[in-house]
Design a protein around this motif. Structure first.
Motif, PDB file in Angstrom:
ATOM      1  N   LEU A  56       2.319   1.921  -3.404  1.00  0.00           N
ATOM      2  CA  LEU A  56       0.793   2.465  -4.433  1.00  0.00           C
ATOM      3  C   LEU A  56      -0.057   3.844  -4.341  1.00  0.00           C
ATOM      4  O   LEU A  56       0.397   4.692  -5.164  1.00  0.00           O
ATOM      5  CB  LEU A  56      -0.561   1.535  -4.447  1.00  0.00           C
ATOM      6  N   GLY A  57       0.591   4.154  -3.133  1.00  0.00           N
ATOM      7  CA  GLY A  57       0.729   5.263  -2.321  1.00  0.00           C
ATOM      8  C   GLY A  57       1.522   7.026  -3.117  1.00  0.00           C
ATOM      9  O   GLY A  57       1.256   7.359  -3.353  1.00  0.00           O
ATOM     10  N   ALA A  86      -6.973   4.570  -2.002  1.00  0.00           N
ATOM     11  CA  ALA A  86      -7.359   3.071  -2.583  1.00  0.00           C
ATOM     12  C   ALA A  86      -6.558   3.107  -1.824  1.00  0.00           C
ATOM     13  O   ALA A  86      -6.397   1.930  -1.134  1.00  0.00           O
ATOM     14  CB  ALA A  86      -7.695   3.262  -4.105  1.00  0.00           C
ATOM     15  N   ALA A  87      -4.960   4.035  -1.258  1.00  0.00           N
ATOM     16  CA  ALA A  87      -4.147   2.962  -0.785  1.00  0.00           C
ATOM     17  C   ALA A  87      -3.490   3.470   0.869  1.00  0.00           C
ATOM     18  O   ALA A  87      -3.737   2.546   1.404  1.00  0.00           O
ATOM     19  CB  ALA A  87      -2.818   3.476  -1.507  1.00  0.00           C
ATOM     20  N   ARG A  88      -4.654   4.730   0.602  1.00  0.00           N
ATOM     21  CA  ARG A  88      -4.611   4.556   2.551  1.00  0.00           C
ATOM     22  C   ARG A  88      -6.054   3.173   3.263  1.00  0.00           C
ATOM     23  O   ARG A  88      -5.987   3.038   4.443  1.00  0.00           O
ATOM     24  CB  ARG A  88      -5.484   5.507   2.978  1.00  0.00           C
ATOM     25  N   ALA A 124       0.592   6.671  -6.747  1.00  0.00           N
ATOM     26  CA  ALA A 124      -0.955   6.994  -7.235  1.00  0.00           C
ATOM     27  C   ALA A 124      -0.885   8.443  -8.374  1.00  0.00           C
ATOM     28  O   ALA A 124      -0.172   9.509  -7.824  1.00  0.00           O
ATOM     29  CB  ALA A 124      -1.129   7.532  -6.048  1.00  0.00           C
ATOM     30  N   ARG A 182       4.845  12.302  -1.260  1.00  0.00           N
ATOM     31  CA  ARG A 182       4.591  11.364  -1.355  1.00  0.00           C
ATOM     32  C   ARG A 182       5.247  10.451  -0.666  1.00  0.00           C
ATOM     33  O   ARG A 182       5.681   8.968  -0.164  1.00  0.00           O
ATOM     34  CB  ARG A 182       5.210  10.883  -2.859  1.00  0.00           C
ATOM     35  N   ALA A 242       0.889  -1.267   0.409  1.00  0.00           N
ATOM     36  CA  ALA A 242      -0.336   0.040   0.202  1.00  0.00           C
ATOM     37  C   ALA A 242       1.086   1.202   0.117  1.00  0.00           C
ATOM     38  O   ALA A 242       0.645   2.250  -0.381  1.00  0.00           O
ATOM     39  CB  ALA A 242      -1.122  -0.237   1.564  1.00  0.00           C
ATOM     40  N   GLY A 270      -7.819   9.475  -6.651  1.00  0.00           N
ATOM     41  CA  GLY A 270      -8.808   7.869  -6.077  1.00  0.00           C
ATOM     42  C   GLY A 270      -7.931   7.128  -5.782  1.00  0.00           C
ATOM     43  O   GLY A 270      -7.908   6.288  -5.262  1.00  0.00           O
ATOM     44  N   LEU A 271      -7.015   6.983  -6.796  1.00  0.00           N
ATOM     45  CA  LEU A 271      -5.782   5.503  -6.418  1.00  0.00           C
ATOM     46  C   LEU A 271      -4.804   6.092  -5.063  1.00  0.00           C
ATOM     47  O   LEU A 271      -5.144   5.429  -4.102  1.00  0.00           O
ATOM     48  CB  LEU A 271      -4.797   5.214  -6.737  1.00  0.00           C
ATOM     49  N   LEU A 272      -4.827   7.178  -4.427  1.00  0.00           N
ATOM     50  CA  LEU A 272      -4.035   7.680  -3.132  1.00  0.00           C
ATOM     51  C   LEU A 272      -4.870   7.191  -1.785  1.00  0.00           C
ATOM     52  O   LEU A 272      -5.087   6.351  -1.262  1.00  0.00           O
ATOM     53  CB  LEU A 272      -4.358   8.753  -3.361  1.00  0.00           C
ATOM     54  N   SER A 286      -3.734  10.082  -9.183  1.00  0.00           N
ATOM     55  CA  SER A 286      -4.717  10.709  -8.831  1.00  0.00           C
ATOM     56  C   SER A 286      -5.406  10.117  -7.489  1.00  0.00           C
ATOM     57  O   SER A 286      -4.833   9.497  -6.755  1.00  0.00           O
ATOM     58  CB  SER A 286      -6.258   9.949  -9.600  1.00  0.00           C
TER      59      SER A 286
END
Length: 482
Positions: free
Chosen positions: A77-78, A89-91, A81, A153, A74, A85-87, A83
Protein backbone atom coordinates in the motif's frame (compact mmCIF):
# COMPACT_ATOMS: atom_id res chain seq x y z
CA UNK A 1 12.05 -14.90 15.55
CA UNK A 2 14.91 -12.50 14.83
CA UNK A 3 13.75 -11.65 11.32
CA UNK A 4 10.20 -10.97 12.48
CA UNK A 5 11.27 -8.85 15.43
CA UNK A 6 13.41 -6.52 13.27
CA UNK A 7 10.50 -5.52 11.03
CA UNK A 8 9.47 -2.88 13.53
CA UNK A 9 12.83 -1.16 14.16
CA UNK A 10 13.80 -1.22 10.50
CA UNK A 11 10.55 0.50 9.52
CA UNK A 12 10.95 2.93 12.40
CA UNK A 13 14.41 4.04 11.33
CA UNK A 14 14.40 3.82 7.51
CA UNK A 15 11.78 6.53 7.33
CA UNK A 16 14.22 9.04 8.86
CA UNK A 17 15.96 9.66 5.53
CA UNK A 18 12.67 9.49 3.57
CA UNK A 19 10.88 12.34 5.36
CA UNK A 20 12.49 15.08 3.25
CA UNK A 21 11.91 13.43 -0.18
CA UNK A 22 8.36 12.44 0.81
CA UNK A 23 7.66 16.02 1.85
CA UNK A 24 9.03 17.26 -1.47
CA UNK A 25 6.92 14.74 -3.42
CA UNK A 26 3.64 15.74 -1.76
CA UNK A 27 4.44 19.37 -0.97
CA UNK A 28 4.12 18.73 2.77
CA UNK A 29 6.01 20.57 5.55
CA UNK A 30 7.91 18.70 8.31
CA UNK A 31 4.98 19.08 10.71
CA UNK A 32 2.85 16.94 8.35
CA UNK A 33 5.46 14.36 7.33
CA UNK A 34 6.13 13.84 11.07
CA UNK A 35 2.87 11.86 11.09
CA UNK A 36 4.66 9.16 9.10
CA UNK A 37 6.69 8.63 12.26
CA UNK A 38 3.93 9.29 14.78
CA UNK A 39 1.32 7.13 13.02
CA UNK A 40 3.51 4.04 13.26
CA UNK A 41 4.43 4.76 16.86
CA UNK A 42 0.84 5.29 17.97
CA UNK A 43 -0.21 2.03 16.34
CA UNK A 44 2.75 0.22 17.86
CA UNK A 45 2.38 1.72 21.32
CA UNK A 46 -1.20 0.45 21.49
CA UNK A 47 -0.66 -2.71 19.45
CA UNK A 48 2.37 -4.19 21.24
CA UNK A 49 0.78 -4.87 24.64
CA UNK A 50 -2.55 -5.84 23.05
CA UNK A 51 -0.95 -8.39 20.76
CA UNK A 52 1.40 -9.43 23.55
CA UNK A 53 -1.63 -10.31 25.65
CA UNK A 54 -3.07 -12.27 22.71
CA UNK A 55 0.25 -14.11 22.38
CA UNK A 56 0.06 -15.09 26.06
CA UNK A 57 -3.51 -16.37 25.70
CA UNK A 58 -3.65 -17.70 22.11
CA UNK A 59 -0.07 -18.66 21.39
CA UNK A 60 2.69 -17.05 19.31
CA UNK A 61 2.32 -18.82 15.96
CA UNK A 62 -0.99 -17.48 14.69
CA UNK A 63 -0.26 -13.92 15.87
CA UNK A 64 3.18 -13.97 14.26
CA UNK A 65 1.84 -15.15 10.90
CA UNK A 66 -1.09 -12.73 10.86
CA UNK A 67 1.10 -9.79 11.83
CA UNK A 68 3.82 -10.42 9.26
CA UNK A 69 1.20 -10.88 6.53
CA UNK A 70 -0.19 -7.46 7.41
CA UNK A 71 3.33 -6.01 7.09
CA UNK A 72 3.53 -7.17 3.48
CA UNK A 73 0.13 -5.70 2.64
CA UNK A 74 1.04 -2.39 4.28
CA UNK A 75 4.34 -2.25 2.42
CA UNK A 76 2.54 -2.70 -0.89
CA UNK A 77 0.00 0.00 0.00
CA UNK A 78 2.79 2.43 0.86
CA UNK A 79 4.66 1.72 -2.35
CA UNK A 80 1.55 2.58 -4.39
CA UNK A 81 0.05 5.34 -2.21
CA UNK A 82 -0.98 8.39 -4.31
CA UNK A 83 -1.32 10.75 -1.31
CA UNK A 84 0.27 11.52 2.02
CA UNK A 85 -2.91 10.43 3.80
CA UNK A 86 -2.73 6.90 2.38
CA UNK A 87 0.98 6.81 3.11
CA UNK A 88 0.26 7.57 6.76
CA UNK A 89 -2.43 4.84 6.74
CA UNK A 90 0.18 2.40 5.43
CA UNK A 91 2.49 3.34 8.30
CA UNK A 92 -0.32 2.72 10.82
CA UNK A 93 -0.86 -0.76 9.33
CA UNK A 94 2.89 -1.36 9.48
CA UNK A 95 2.84 -0.47 13.16
CA UNK A 96 0.04 -2.95 13.88
CA UNK A 97 1.58 -5.70 11.76
CA UNK A 98 5.05 -5.40 13.26
CA UNK A 99 3.67 -5.55 16.81
CA UNK A 100 3.37 -9.34 16.89
CA UNK A 101 6.84 -10.77 16.34
CA UNK A 102 8.73 -9.41 19.36
CA UNK A 103 6.19 -10.52 22.03
CA UNK A 104 6.00 -13.88 20.23
CA UNK A 105 9.80 -14.22 20.36
CA UNK A 106 9.99 -13.38 24.07
CA UNK A 107 7.11 -15.78 24.82
CA UNK A 108 8.79 -18.62 22.91
CA UNK A 109 12.17 -17.95 24.54
CA UNK A 110 10.78 -17.98 28.06
CA UNK A 111 8.49 -20.98 27.60
CA UNK A 112 11.29 -23.02 26.03
CA UNK A 113 13.67 -22.13 28.87
CA UNK A 114 11.06 -23.25 31.40
CA UNK A 115 10.27 -26.43 29.47
CA UNK A 116 13.87 -27.57 29.18
CA UNK A 117 15.29 -26.07 32.37
CA UNK A 118 18.29 -24.89 30.36
CA UNK A 119 20.01 -21.55 30.96
CA UNK A 120 20.62 -20.82 27.30
CA UNK A 121 18.32 -17.85 26.88
CA UNK A 122 21.15 -15.32 27.19
CA UNK A 123 22.27 -16.15 23.66
CA UNK A 124 18.74 -15.77 22.30
CA UNK A 125 18.17 -12.49 24.14
CA UNK A 126 21.49 -11.22 22.84
CA UNK A 127 20.58 -12.16 19.27
CA UNK A 128 17.23 -10.39 19.56
CA UNK A 129 18.75 -7.28 21.13
CA UNK A 130 21.70 -7.10 18.73
CA UNK A 131 19.43 -7.56 15.72
CA UNK A 132 16.90 -4.97 16.87
CA UNK A 133 19.43 -2.38 18.00
CA UNK A 134 21.70 -2.64 14.99
CA UNK A 135 18.89 -2.81 12.45
CA UNK A 136 17.40 0.32 14.01
CA UNK A 137 20.64 2.25 13.49
CA UNK A 138 21.43 0.64 10.13
CA UNK A 139 17.97 1.68 8.96
CA UNK A 140 18.93 5.22 7.87
CA UNK A 141 21.89 3.91 5.89
CA UNK A 142 19.77 1.20 4.27
CA UNK A 143 16.96 3.66 3.63
CA UNK A 144 19.37 6.11 2.01
CA UNK A 145 20.74 3.41 -0.31
CA UNK A 146 17.23 2.24 -1.25
CA UNK A 147 16.14 5.80 -1.98
CA UNK A 148 19.25 6.33 -4.08
CA UNK A 149 18.41 3.24 -6.16
CA UNK A 150 14.62 3.44 -6.53
CA UNK A 151 13.24 6.50 -4.77
CA UNK A 152 11.49 6.85 -1.42
CA UNK A 153 8.79 4.28 -2.26
CA UNK A 154 11.38 1.50 -1.99
CA UNK A 155 11.49 1.94 1.81
CA UNK A 156 7.89 0.67 1.78
CA UNK A 157 8.28 -1.91 -0.96
CA UNK A 158 11.14 -3.68 0.83
CA UNK A 159 8.58 -4.94 3.37
CA UNK A 160 7.02 -7.26 0.79
CA UNK A 161 9.97 -9.70 0.45
CA UNK A 162 10.72 -9.41 4.18
CA UNK A 163 7.12 -10.33 4.97
CA UNK A 164 7.19 -13.31 2.60
CA UNK A 165 10.40 -14.58 4.22
CA UNK A 166 8.81 -14.32 7.68
CA UNK A 167 5.70 -16.17 6.53
CA UNK A 168 7.69 -19.03 5.01
CA UNK A 169 10.00 -19.40 8.01
CA UNK A 170 7.20 -18.95 10.53
CA UNK A 171 4.97 -21.54 8.89
CA UNK A 172 7.85 -24.00 8.72
CA UNK A 173 9.46 -23.51 12.11
CA UNK A 174 7.13 -22.02 14.73
CA UNK A 175 5.47 -24.65 16.95
CA UNK A 176 1.76 -25.25 16.49
CA UNK A 177 1.50 -26.14 20.17
CA UNK A 178 3.93 -26.62 23.01
CA UNK A 179 2.74 -29.72 24.83
CA UNK A 180 4.71 -29.80 28.06
CA UNK A 181 4.12 -29.88 31.78
CA UNK A 182 5.06 -27.27 34.32
CA UNK A 183 6.73 -27.72 37.71
CA UNK A 184 5.61 -30.74 39.79
CA UNK A 185 4.03 -32.12 36.60
CA UNK A 186 1.22 -29.54 36.77
CA UNK A 187 -0.20 -28.01 33.60
CA UNK A 188 1.59 -24.77 32.79
CA UNK A 189 -0.17 -21.69 31.40
CA UNK A 190 1.97 -22.01 28.28
CA UNK A 191 1.18 -25.70 27.73
CA UNK A 192 -1.21 -25.13 24.82
CA UNK A 193 -0.48 -21.70 23.43
CA UNK A 194 -2.70 -22.06 20.40
CA UNK A 195 -5.90 -22.77 22.34
CA UNK A 196 -8.10 -19.65 22.47
CA UNK A 197 -10.18 -21.06 25.31
CA UNK A 198 -7.29 -21.74 27.71
CA UNK A 199 -8.57 -20.85 31.21
CA UNK A 200 -6.89 -18.44 33.58
CA UNK A 201 -6.19 -19.14 37.26
CA UNK A 202 -9.83 -18.50 38.17
CA UNK A 203 -11.03 -21.31 35.92
CA UNK A 204 -12.73 -18.89 33.55
CA UNK A 205 -11.73 -18.38 29.92
CA UNK A 206 -9.24 -15.58 29.27
CA UNK A 207 -11.16 -12.71 27.68
CA UNK A 208 -9.68 -9.71 25.99
CA UNK A 209 -10.26 -6.55 28.02
CA UNK A 210 -11.66 -4.45 25.17
CA UNK A 211 -12.75 -1.61 27.46
CA UNK A 212 -9.28 -1.33 28.96
CA UNK A 213 -7.68 -1.42 25.51
CA UNK A 214 -10.01 1.32 24.25
CA UNK A 215 -9.24 3.58 27.23
CA UNK A 216 -5.51 2.93 26.81
CA UNK A 217 -5.73 3.87 23.13
CA UNK A 218 -7.66 7.07 23.86
CA UNK A 219 -5.08 8.01 26.50
CA UNK A 220 -2.13 7.60 24.13
CA UNK A 221 -3.71 9.12 21.04
CA UNK A 222 -5.08 12.23 22.77
CA UNK A 223 -1.81 12.82 24.61
CA UNK A 224 0.24 12.49 21.44
CA UNK A 225 -2.05 14.73 19.42
CA UNK A 226 -1.48 17.46 21.99
CA UNK A 227 2.29 16.89 22.18
CA UNK A 228 2.60 17.17 18.42
CA UNK A 229 1.12 20.70 18.37
CA UNK A 230 0.72 22.02 21.92
CA UNK A 231 -1.68 24.95 21.89
CA UNK A 232 -4.22 26.53 24.29
CA UNK A 233 -6.85 25.89 21.64
CA UNK A 234 -6.31 22.13 22.10
CA UNK A 235 -6.90 22.19 25.86
CA UNK A 236 -9.45 19.40 25.57
CA UNK A 237 -6.81 16.84 24.50
CA UNK A 238 -4.86 16.69 27.79
CA UNK A 239 -8.19 16.75 29.66
CA UNK A 240 -9.35 13.79 27.57
CA UNK A 241 -6.05 12.01 28.24
CA UNK A 242 -6.45 12.61 31.98
CA UNK A 243 -10.01 11.28 32.00
CA UNK A 244 -9.05 8.25 29.92
CA UNK A 245 -6.11 7.56 32.24
CA UNK A 246 -8.34 7.73 35.31
CA UNK A 247 -10.92 5.47 33.69
CA UNK A 248 -8.18 3.06 32.62
CA UNK A 249 -6.83 2.85 36.18
CA UNK A 250 -10.27 2.15 37.62
CA UNK A 251 -11.08 -0.42 34.94
CA UNK A 252 -7.80 -2.34 35.23
CA UNK A 253 -7.97 -2.60 39.02
CA UNK A 254 -11.48 -4.08 38.84
CA UNK A 255 -11.35 -6.27 35.72
CA UNK A 256 -11.11 -10.04 36.23
CA UNK A 257 -8.65 -10.38 33.34
CA UNK A 258 -7.19 -6.88 32.94
CA UNK A 259 -5.39 -5.77 29.81
CA UNK A 260 -2.53 -4.50 32.03
CA UNK A 261 -2.58 -5.80 35.61
CA UNK A 262 -1.91 -2.53 37.40
CA UNK A 263 -2.02 -4.14 40.84
CA UNK A 264 0.73 -6.62 39.97
CA UNK A 265 2.70 -3.91 38.18
CA UNK A 266 2.48 -1.58 41.18
CA UNK A 267 4.03 -4.30 43.35
CA UNK A 268 6.88 -4.85 40.90
CA UNK A 269 8.91 -1.68 41.38
CA UNK A 270 12.01 -2.93 39.52
CA UNK A 271 9.90 -3.60 36.42
CA UNK A 272 8.36 -0.12 36.60
CA UNK A 273 11.87 1.34 36.77
CA UNK A 274 12.83 -0.72 33.72
CA UNK A 275 9.90 0.72 31.77
CA UNK A 276 10.92 4.26 32.78
CA UNK A 277 14.52 3.63 31.69
CA UNK A 278 13.26 2.34 28.36
CA UNK A 279 11.23 5.53 27.94
CA UNK A 280 14.14 7.85 28.76
CA UNK A 281 16.77 5.96 26.79
CA UNK A 282 14.73 5.86 23.62
CA UNK A 283 13.51 9.44 23.97
CA UNK A 284 17.13 10.58 23.69
CA UNK A 285 18.07 7.90 21.15
CA UNK A 286 15.28 8.58 18.69
CA UNK A 287 15.57 12.34 19.08
CA UNK A 288 19.17 11.98 17.94
CA UNK A 289 18.34 9.56 15.14
CA UNK A 290 15.60 11.69 13.59
CA UNK A 291 16.87 15.16 14.46
CA UNK A 292 20.49 14.60 13.46
CA UNK A 293 19.49 12.88 10.23
CA UNK A 294 17.14 15.71 9.21
CA UNK A 295 19.79 18.29 10.08
CA UNK A 296 22.40 16.49 7.97
CA UNK A 297 20.05 16.73 4.98
CA UNK A 298 18.64 20.24 5.49
CA UNK A 299 21.13 22.04 7.73
CA UNK A 300 24.27 20.53 6.25
CA UNK A 301 22.90 20.01 2.73
CA UNK A 302 23.64 16.30 2.29
CA UNK A 303 21.56 13.98 0.15
CA UNK A 304 19.56 11.15 1.73
CA UNK A 305 22.25 8.69 0.64
CA UNK A 306 25.00 10.95 2.00
CA UNK A 307 23.25 11.32 5.37
CA UNK A 308 22.84 7.56 5.57
CA UNK A 309 26.56 7.05 4.91
CA UNK A 310 27.53 9.58 7.59
CA UNK A 311 25.46 7.54 10.07
CA UNK A 312 26.99 4.23 8.98
CA UNK A 313 29.74 4.38 11.68
CA UNK A 314 26.97 4.78 14.26
CA UNK A 315 25.47 1.53 13.00
CA UNK A 316 28.80 -0.28 13.08
CA UNK A 317 29.57 0.97 16.57
CA UNK A 318 26.21 -0.21 17.89
CA UNK A 319 26.76 -3.61 16.28
CA UNK A 320 30.24 -3.97 17.77
CA UNK A 321 29.16 -2.86 21.25
CA UNK A 322 26.12 -5.16 21.29
CA UNK A 323 28.16 -8.12 20.09
CA UNK A 324 30.95 -7.57 22.62
CA UNK A 325 28.71 -6.99 25.63
CA UNK A 326 25.67 -9.10 24.76
CA UNK A 327 26.49 -12.12 26.91
CA UNK A 328 27.62 -10.05 29.87
CA UNK A 329 24.93 -10.04 32.60
CA UNK A 330 25.99 -6.58 33.86
CA UNK A 331 22.67 -4.81 33.30
CA UNK A 332 23.47 -1.87 35.56
CA UNK A 333 26.85 -1.28 33.93
CA UNK A 334 25.33 -1.29 30.44
CA UNK A 335 22.72 1.28 31.40
CA UNK A 336 25.17 3.57 33.21
CA UNK A 337 27.71 3.55 30.38
CA UNK A 338 24.94 4.02 27.82
CA UNK A 339 23.49 7.01 29.67
CA UNK A 340 26.94 8.58 30.13
CA UNK A 341 27.67 8.26 26.41
CA UNK A 342 24.30 9.80 25.58
CA UNK A 343 25.18 12.78 27.78
CA UNK A 344 28.53 13.14 26.01
CA UNK A 345 26.88 12.91 22.56
CA UNK A 346 24.40 15.65 23.53
CA UNK A 347 27.28 17.92 24.58
CA UNK A 348 29.07 17.26 21.30
CA UNK A 349 25.89 17.89 19.33
CA UNK A 350 25.62 21.35 20.87
CA UNK A 351 28.91 22.33 19.22
CA UNK A 352 28.21 21.44 15.58
CA UNK A 353 27.53 23.98 12.84
CA UNK A 354 26.77 23.84 9.13
CA UNK A 355 30.48 24.08 8.32
CA UNK A 356 31.72 21.57 10.93
CA UNK A 357 34.26 19.08 9.53
CA UNK A 358 32.97 15.71 8.38
CA UNK A 359 35.24 13.97 10.89
CA UNK A 360 33.40 15.62 13.78
CA UNK A 361 30.01 14.66 12.38
CA UNK A 362 31.10 11.04 12.06
CA UNK A 363 32.69 11.02 15.53
CA UNK A 364 29.42 12.22 17.09
CA UNK A 365 27.63 9.33 15.36
CA UNK A 366 30.18 6.86 16.72
CA UNK A 367 29.67 8.21 20.25
CA UNK A 368 25.88 7.96 19.87
CA UNK A 369 26.23 4.37 18.64
CA UNK A 370 27.50 3.16 22.03
CA UNK A 371 24.21 3.74 23.91
CA UNK A 372 22.32 2.40 20.90
CA UNK A 373 24.10 -0.90 21.50
CA UNK A 374 23.75 -0.94 25.30
CA UNK A 375 20.48 0.52 26.56
CA UNK A 376 18.00 -1.70 24.72
CA UNK A 377 20.04 -4.79 25.59
CA UNK A 378 20.08 -3.82 29.26
CA UNK A 379 16.36 -3.12 29.55
CA UNK A 380 15.40 -6.28 27.65
CA UNK A 381 17.55 -8.47 29.91
CA UNK A 382 16.15 -6.76 33.00
CA UNK A 383 12.57 -7.36 31.85
CA UNK A 384 13.27 -11.04 31.13
CA UNK A 385 14.22 -11.57 34.77
CA UNK A 386 11.73 -9.17 36.37
CA UNK A 387 8.47 -9.99 34.56
CA UNK A 388 6.03 -12.74 35.51
CA UNK A 389 6.81 -15.63 33.11
CA UNK A 390 3.08 -16.30 32.67
CA UNK A 391 2.68 -12.82 31.16
CA UNK A 392 6.02 -12.39 29.41
CA UNK A 393 4.39 -11.63 26.05
CA UNK A 394 2.32 -8.72 27.34
CA UNK A 395 5.23 -7.49 29.49
CA UNK A 396 7.51 -7.50 26.44
CA UNK A 397 4.85 -5.72 24.43
CA UNK A 398 4.56 -3.06 27.11
CA UNK A 399 8.36 -2.63 27.04
CA UNK A 400 8.06 -1.84 23.34
CA UNK A 401 5.19 0.54 24.16
CA UNK A 402 7.49 2.56 26.41
CA UNK A 403 10.12 2.46 23.69
CA UNK A 404 7.72 4.04 21.25
CA UNK A 405 6.38 6.47 23.81
CA UNK A 406 9.96 7.70 23.90
CA UNK A 407 10.04 7.76 20.13
CA UNK A 408 6.79 9.76 20.03
CA UNK A 409 8.18 12.23 22.56
CA UNK A 410 11.27 12.55 20.35
CA UNK A 411 9.10 13.08 17.28
CA UNK A 412 7.13 15.80 19.08
CA UNK A 413 10.38 17.45 20.15
CA UNK A 414 11.65 17.36 16.58
CA UNK A 415 8.47 19.00 15.33
CA UNK A 416 8.78 21.66 18.04
CA UNK A 417 12.43 22.60 17.39
CA UNK A 418 12.18 22.27 13.59
CA UNK A 419 8.89 24.07 12.80
CA UNK A 420 10.15 25.38 9.44
CA UNK A 421 13.04 23.04 8.70
CA UNK A 422 16.05 21.48 10.41
CA UNK A 423 18.20 24.47 11.37
CA UNK A 424 21.42 24.43 13.40
CA UNK A 425 19.75 26.49 16.13
CA UNK A 426 16.96 23.94 16.33
CA UNK A 427 19.49 21.11 16.55
CA UNK A 428 21.15 22.78 19.54
CA UNK A 429 17.76 23.08 21.22
CA UNK A 430 17.12 19.40 20.55
CA UNK A 431 20.46 18.55 22.16
CA UNK A 432 19.30 20.19 25.40
CA UNK A 433 16.08 18.16 25.31
CA UNK A 434 18.08 14.95 24.80
CA UNK A 435 20.46 15.91 27.61
CA UNK A 436 17.57 16.07 30.08
CA UNK A 437 16.37 12.56 29.17
CA UNK A 438 19.89 11.08 29.30
CA UNK A 439 20.65 12.69 32.67
CA UNK A 440 17.42 11.33 34.16
CA UNK A 441 18.29 7.85 32.88
CA UNK A 442 21.69 8.03 34.57
CA UNK A 443 20.20 9.26 37.86
CA UNK A 444 17.49 6.55 37.82
CA UNK A 445 20.07 3.81 37.28
CA UNK A 446 22.95 4.86 39.53
CA UNK A 447 21.36 4.11 42.94
CA UNK A 448 19.53 0.93 41.84
CA UNK A 449 21.56 -1.94 43.28
CA UNK A 450 18.88 -4.50 42.44
CA UNK A 451 20.06 -4.46 38.81
CA UNK A 452 23.36 -5.97 39.87
CA UNK A 453 21.57 -8.95 41.40
CA UNK A 454 19.88 -9.88 38.12
CA UNK A 455 23.10 -11.61 37.05
CA UNK A 456 22.87 -13.98 40.05
CA UNK A 457 22.02 -16.74 39.36
CA UNK A 458 23.02 -16.34 35.75
CA UNK A 459 20.02 -16.70 33.52
CA UNK A 460 18.40 -19.71 35.17
CA UNK A 461 14.70 -19.48 34.35
CA UNK A 462 12.26 -19.30 37.19
CA UNK A 463 9.93 -22.25 37.39
CA UNK A 464 12.52 -25.03 36.85
CA UNK A 465 12.68 -27.97 39.24
CA UNK A 466 15.02 -26.08 41.58
CA UNK A 467 12.83 -23.00 41.81
CA UNK A 468 9.36 -22.28 43.07
CA UNK A 469 6.70 -22.08 40.38
CA UNK A 470 7.37 -18.83 38.59
CA UNK A 471 3.77 -17.88 37.91
CA UNK A 472 2.99 -17.72 41.62
CA UNK A 473 6.22 -16.20 42.95
CA UNK A 474 7.74 -14.05 40.25
CA UNK A 475 5.86 -10.83 40.84
CA UNK A 476 6.15 -11.05 44.65
CA UNK A 477 9.86 -11.93 44.75
CA UNK A 478 10.84 -9.36 42.18
CA UNK A 479 8.83 -6.68 43.95
CA UNK A 480 10.69 -7.44 47.18
CA UNK A 481 14.03 -7.35 45.37
CA UNK A 482 13.61 -3.61 44.88
Amino acid sequence: MVLGSVLNPINSSMIAVALVPVGAAFGAPPAETAWLVTGLYLATAVGQPVIGRLVDTHGPRRLYLAGTALVGAAGLLGALAPSLGLLIAARVLLGLGTSAAYPAAMHLTRSEAERTGRSGSTGVLTALAVANQTVAVIGPTLGGLLIGVGGWRTVFLVNVPLSLACLVLGAARLPVAAAHRGPQNQPDRTDQPDRPDRPDHTGQPDRLDRTGIALFAVLLVSLMLFLMRPSPALWYLPVLALLAGAGFAVRETRARTPFIDLRALAGNRPLIATYLRQLLGYTAGYAFLYGYTQWLEEGRGLSATGAGLVLLPLSLTALAVSGLTGRSPAVRGKLLVGAACQIAACAALSSVHADSPAGLLIAIGVLAGIPQGLIGLGTQTALYHQADPAAIGSAAGLLRTFMYLGAMAASAANAAVFPHGATTEGLHGLALFMLGAAALLFLLTLPDRSLGRLAKPADKPAGTTTDKPAATTAGKSVGNAG
